[in-house]
Design a protein around this motif. Structure first.
Motif, short mmCIF file in Angstrom:
data_model
loop_
_atom_site.label_atom_id
_atom_site.label_comp_id
_atom_site.label_asym_id
_atom_site.label_seq_id
_atom_site.Cartn_x
_atom_site.Cartn_y
_atom_site.Cartn_z
N TYR A 23 0.81 -1.23 0.00
CA TYR A 23 0.00 0.00 0.00
C TYR A 23 0.84 1.27 0.00
N VAL A 24 0.33 2.26 -0.70
CA VAL A 24 0.78 3.63 -0.49
C VAL A 24 -0.46 4.40 -0.03
N LEU A 25 -0.30 5.16 1.04
CA LEU A 25 -1.41 5.96 1.57
C LEU A 25 -1.14 7.43 1.25
N VAL A 26 -2.04 8.02 0.51
CA VAL A 26 -1.87 9.44 0.15
C VAL A 26 -2.98 10.20 0.88
N ILE A 27 -2.57 11.16 1.70
CA ILE A 27 -3.53 11.83 2.58
C ILE A 27 -3.54 13.33 2.32
N GLU A 28 -4.74 13.85 2.27
CA GLU A 28 -4.93 15.29 2.09
C GLU A 28 -4.19 16.06 3.20
N GLY A 29 -3.58 17.18 2.84
CA GLY A 29 -2.91 18.01 3.84
C GLY A 29 -3.92 18.72 4.72
N ALA A 30 -3.42 19.31 5.81
CA ALA A 30 -4.32 20.04 6.72
C ALA A 30 -4.86 21.28 6.00
N ARG A 31 -6.12 21.60 6.23
CA ARG A 31 -6.69 22.80 5.59
C ARG A 31 -6.32 24.04 6.38
N GLU A 32 -6.24 23.89 7.68
CA GLU A 32 -5.86 25.00 8.56
C GLU A 32 -5.31 24.36 9.83
N ALA A 33 -4.76 25.17 10.74
CA ALA A 33 -4.22 24.60 11.97
C ALA A 33 -5.30 23.78 12.66
N GLN A 34 -4.97 22.55 13.01
CA GLN A 34 -5.95 21.65 13.62
C GLN A 34 -5.93 21.81 15.14
N PRO A 35 -7.09 21.82 15.80
CA PRO A 35 -7.07 21.85 17.26
C PRO A 35 -6.49 20.53 17.78
N GLU A 36 -5.88 20.60 18.96
CA GLU A 36 -5.33 19.38 19.56
C GLU A 36 -6.45 18.36 19.72
N PRO A 37 -6.31 17.15 19.21
CA PRO A 37 -7.37 16.17 19.43
C PRO A 37 -7.40 15.74 20.89
N GLU A 38 -8.59 15.37 21.36
CA GLU A 38 -8.75 15.04 22.76
C GLU A 38 -7.83 13.91 23.21
N GLU A 39 -7.60 12.96 22.28
CA GLU A 39 -6.77 11.80 22.62
C GLU A 39 -5.38 12.21 23.07
N CYS A 40 -4.92 13.39 22.62
CA CYS A 40 -3.55 13.75 22.88
C CYS A 40 -3.43 14.91 23.85
N PHE A 41 -4.39 15.05 24.74
CA PHE A 41 -4.34 16.11 25.75
C PHE A 41 -3.05 16.00 26.54
N TRP A 42 -2.42 14.79 26.54
CA TRP A 42 -1.27 14.53 27.39
C TRP A 42 0.06 14.80 26.69
N SER A 43 0.01 15.27 25.43
CA SER A 43 1.26 15.32 24.66
C SER A 43 2.34 16.20 25.32
N GLY A 44 1.93 17.21 26.10
CA GLY A 44 2.95 18.04 26.75
C GLY A 44 3.29 17.56 28.16
N MET A 45 2.71 16.43 28.60
CA MET A 45 2.92 15.97 29.97
C MET A 45 4.02 14.91 30.03
N SER A 46 4.73 14.85 31.16
CA SER A 46 5.63 13.71 31.40
C SER A 46 4.74 12.52 31.76
N ALA A 47 5.33 11.33 31.78
CA ALA A 47 4.54 10.14 32.12
C ALA A 47 3.97 10.28 33.54
N ALA A 48 4.79 10.84 34.46
CA ALA A 48 4.34 10.98 35.85
C ALA A 48 3.15 11.95 35.93
N GLU A 49 3.25 13.05 35.19
CA GLU A 49 2.14 14.04 35.19
C GLU A 49 0.86 13.41 34.60
#
Ligand code: SAM
Length: 283
Positions: free
Chosen positions: A220-246
């Protein structure tokens, strides 16, 4: 003074249909002193098909350091070498890149015998914008690295091109949907140039749905449309700026006990519970 070194030829070979090999590629493969192939058995089939008898040596991910030095030595002795990957253009998502660099550093002439590239073939068939695109290659098998990679391109407005193997396709599509959003358009290009070539043009939601009832088959090759505008942080990744302990503390503050919180944080991050547990206790 004439260059007494040999030349490294990067020979693109078909990604499926043998009719796509160029006349020049056949001529070069027939004229060099040695062919360095990622998979000698596969290349032998190609050579047999075109009636070429030539010395072959393997050059792949696991022997590229030592074999690269050997090939360089031959080039310095004036031998011409053709490099061939499993399929398509050498140095695109395969070890050819290192040999090119080694040769350039040592003053060896490197030239290309261009031809098929799976990513470009898929891009032009995708129906998505081709003016600006980003080639992203393979995502990591490690869940955390995979999601970090996807996070890093989430706001990229270029059309994105990924390579994927069938056994990882479902997980990858699910991760893409979560990080990039289910409404993004995607073209899944499989078995390009082969008898069963198929391009599925849908959205990430549609692709996940489609493969929930169907086993992925082929390359497979997956070709994906680029972002149309800055995307809001998805809820799943609310932790992306946290350390594991936080991250663990966050769940505890929401009423989980420590064991549940470690488990939930480890699942989010795609890492073993033990790793999160240790970070939490060594904070
Ligand atoms: N060097 C190659 C090129 O020029 O595209 C790519 C090599 S990479 C190791 C192999 C990946 O390319 C596959 O896992 C798949 O994602 C993609 N690929 C190769 N041939 C393909 C085909 N016929 N149809 C769809 N994808 C293909």
């Amino acid at each position: 003074m004439a260059d007494e070194n040999g030349i490294l030829y990067l020979c693109a070979t078909p990604i499926g249909n043998l009719g796509d090999v160029s006349k020049r590629c056949i001529e070069i493969l027939g004229s060099v002193d040695l062919i360095a192939a990622e998979d000698t058995r596969r290349t032998l089939q190609l050579l047999n098909h075109f009636g070429i008898t030539k010395a072959l040596t393997s050059y792949h991910e696991h022997n590229k350091k030592a074999k690269g030095e050997y090939i360089l030595k031959l080039l310095k002795e004036g031998k011409n070498v053709a490099q061939v990957s499993d399929a398509g253009t050498p140095a695109i998502s395969d070890p050819g890149e290192d040999l090119v660099r080694l040769c350039i550093e040592n003053g060896i002439t490197v030239t290309s015998v261009p031809g098929p590239v799976a990513g470009i073939t898929a891009l032009v068939l995708s129906g998505l914008p081709t003016g600006r695109y980003a080639f992203e290659g393979f995502l990591s098998v490690n869940k955390r690295h995979r999601r970090e990679h996807l996070q890093s391109v989430r706001n990229d407005t270029h059309t994105l091109i990924f390579y994927e193997a069938p056994h990882k396709l479902r997980t990858t599509l699910e991760d893409m949907r979560q990080v990039l959003g289910g409404e993004r358009r995607i073209a899944l290009a499989r078995e390009l140039t082969k008898v069963h070539e198929e391009i599925i043009r849908t959205t990430l939601d549609g692709a996940v749905e489609y493969y929930s009832g169907k086993a992925p088959r082929g390359e497979y090759v997956l070709v994906i449309e680029g972002a149309r505008e800055a995307q809001p942080e998805p809820e799943e990744c609310f932790w992306s700026g946290m350390s594991a302990a936080e991250h663990v503390e966050h769940y505890i503050s929401r009423g989980m006990d420590q064991k549940e919180a470690v488990k939930a944080a480890a699942a989010d991050r795609g890492v073993p519970k033990r790793e999160v547990y240790n970070e939490y206790h060594n904070r």
